[in-house]
Design a protein around this motif. Sequence first.
Motif, short mmCIF file in Angstrom:
data_model
loop_
_atom_site.label_atom_id
_atom_site.label_comp_id
_atom_site.label_asym_id
_atom_site.label_seq_id
_atom_site.Cartn_x
_atom_site.Cartn_y
_atom_site.Cartn_z
N VAL A 172 0.86 -1.19 0.00
CA VAL A 172 0.00 0.00 0.00
C VAL A 172 0.89 1.23 0.00
N ALA A 173 0.65 2.13 -0.93
CA ALA A 173 1.41 3.38 -1.00
C ALA A 173 0.43 4.50 -1.38
N THR A 174 0.95 5.69 -1.57
CA THR A 174 0.07 6.82 -1.88
C THR A 174 0.10 7.14 -3.37
N VAL A 175 -0.71 8.12 -3.74
CA VAL A 175 -0.77 8.55 -5.14
C VAL A 175 0.56 9.14 -5.60
N MET A 176 1.48 9.45 -4.67
CA MET A 176 2.76 10.05 -5.03
C MET A 176 3.80 9.02 -5.43
N SER A 177 3.57 7.74 -5.15
CA SER A 177 4.57 6.73 -5.49
C SER A 177 4.69 6.60 -7.01
N ARG A 201 -3.10 2.31 -3.99
CA ARG A 201 -2.79 3.70 -3.72
C ARG A 201 -3.85 4.35 -2.82
N THR A 202 -3.39 5.26 -1.98
CA THR A 202 -4.29 6.02 -1.10
C THR A 202 -3.98 7.51 -1.23
N LYS A 203 -4.75 8.31 -0.54
CA LYS A 203 -4.42 9.73 -0.42
C LYS A 203 -3.08 9.87 0.29
N VAL A 204 -2.46 11.05 0.13
CA VAL A 204 -1.17 11.29 0.79
C VAL A 204 -1.37 11.36 2.30
N GLY A 205 -0.48 10.72 3.02
CA GLY A 205 -0.55 10.68 4.47
C GLY A 205 -0.45 9.26 4.97
N ASP A 206 0.46 9.01 5.91
CA ASP A 206 0.64 7.64 6.37
C ASP A 206 -0.59 7.10 7.08
N ARG A 207 -1.43 7.99 7.62
CA ARG A 207 -2.65 7.50 8.28
C ARG A 207 -3.57 6.80 7.28
N TYR A 208 -3.62 7.30 6.05
CA TYR A 208 -4.47 6.68 5.03
C TYR A 208 -3.86 5.37 4.53
N ILE A 247 -2.70 16.65 -7.94
CA ILE A 247 -2.73 18.00 -7.39
C ILE A 247 -3.34 17.92 -5.99
N ARG A 248 -2.67 18.52 -5.02
CA ARG A 248 -3.24 18.50 -3.67
C ARG A 248 -2.72 19.67 -2.86
N ALA A 249 -3.53 20.06 -1.91
CA ALA A 249 -3.11 21.06 -0.94
C ALA A 249 -2.41 20.36 0.22
N SER A 250 -1.29 20.92 0.66
CA SER A 250 -0.58 20.34 1.81
C SER A 250 -1.48 20.41 3.03
N GLY A 251 -1.38 19.38 3.85
CA GLY A 251 -2.15 19.37 5.10
C GLY A 251 -1.44 20.06 6.25
#
Length: 445
Positions: free
Chosen positions: A282-287, A304-311, A409-413
Motif C-alpha cells: 500500500v502506498a500513496t498517489v505520489m509513489s 494507492r491512497t491519499k497522501v498521508g501515512d494515516r491513510y 494536485i493536492r493542498a498540503s495538510g
Amino acid sequence: MTRKFFGTDGIRGRTNKDVMTSAVAMRVGQAAGAHFERGTHRHRVVIGKDTRLSGYMMESALVAGFTSVGMDVIMTGPLPTPAIAMLTREMRADLGVMISASHNRFEDNGIKLFGPDGFKLSDEDELAIEARLDQEPVLADASDIGRARRIDDAQGRYIHAAKQSISSDVRLDGLKVVVDCAHGAAYQVAPAVIWELGAEVISLGVTPNGTNINDGVGSTALDAIKAKVIETGAHIGIALDGDADRLIVVDEKGQTVDGDQIMALIATRMAEKGQLTGGGVVATVMSNLGLERYLESQGLTLERTKVGDRYVLERMKEGGFNVGGEQSGHMILMDYGTTGDGTVAALRVLSSLVQSDKPASKLLHLFDPVPQLLKNVRYEGGAPLENAAVKQAIADAEAELEGAGRLVIRASGTEPLIRVMAEGDDAAQVERVVDAVCDAVRAAA
C-alpha cells in the motif's frame, strides 16, 4: 465539522502562533484526556518529544492539561514517534502523545496523538476532540488530579524492540554505516541499535541544541550524508527525519534511494520468504509508476491512497497488508509496529545487504522510475484550487497526459502549499504540464 486544529498528521504549526501555543496544548490535553477517560481504571498517557526548543514548553502545557482532568502522565524525553506508539501499548496507556513537527524546521512544532492500540487517531476521535476544545473542561477534584513522572528506561525498551524486528541470527559485522539522525528524536537510539548489531557506525546529526533539528541534515537534506558516505567509504547511509518515522537511504556511490525503492526491496524479500500479506504493497498517489510496474512484474499489487501515512495505515488494516509506506520515506511494517519507523525499516535494508553479495547501489535499484516532477506553490490565503482558471489548467494537463502518465494536485495538510506532481514516460511533457498548472496557481494565489 470543519477542522480548525487537526491536519493530515495531528496538529502542527509555527510555535507561539495560531494553533501551536502552550494555551492550545493545555486545552488539547484536557480535551483528549476527557475523551479517553473510559472505564473505572486509573487513566494514563505517555508523552514523548523530539529535540525542538519548544518541546519543553509544549510538554509542560500538555502535562498541565492532562493532569488537570485527572489523567496520569508518563514522560519519556526525546524518542522516535514509533517508540511512543509502542510504549502506549506496552504500558497499557489510554493515549500516547508525540510532540514533533517531523521534518519541519525548529520554529514549527506539532502534537500527534495515538490511541490505546498504538495507532493514530481516527477521524471520528479527532473530530470529537475538536468539539471538546470549544467547551469548558470538567476539571478533576483536588484529590483526583493526575500525577506526572519521567521514566528512565524508555530508550532501552525501544532499542530492544527495534532489534527484535530482524532475525536473531543476523549480524551487521563488516558493514560501515553512516547514520544521520537529523539532530532529532533518534539521535541516541538509532546509532545504538545499529552498533549493537555489529556495524561500524559513523554518526551524523546527533548533537541537538534545540534549534538545529533538520537543519542541513536528515532525510530532507541529504548533501551532508552523501558527502560523509563518500568521504568515509561507507557501504550505506541511513537518513532519518526529526521524529524518525521516515527513512531515506544513500548508497555507497552517494546516490539517493527513496521510499519507493525501499518498499520494493522489503516487499520482494518478504514475498520470497512467504511473509508478505495482502498480496502487495500500500502506498500513496505520489509513489512512482515504476514501482507499480515492478510489483506487477513480481505478481504483486500496488494499492494507492491519499497522501498521508494515516491513510496508508487504514488501507493496510482493511486489506490485511503488512507492508506500506510513502515515497517520502514513511515505512510501515505492520508486523513490527503501528506507525512508520525509519529505524526498523533501516534494519530490514541492512539485513538484506549483509545477506546478499551485492552493493547497496545494486540491491536497492530494483526498477527504473519514470520521469516524475513535483513542484510546490506557496499561497497566502483563499482556495486556489477552486479558481476557474486553475481548474481549467488542471483539466488541460490531465487531457494531455491521458494514457501516458498521471497528474496529482493536492493542498498540503501542514503548510500553505499547493503540491503539483506529474509523471510519465516523456520527461519534457511532464515538465510542461507541471509548469502550466503551477503558473495558473500562482496567478490565482
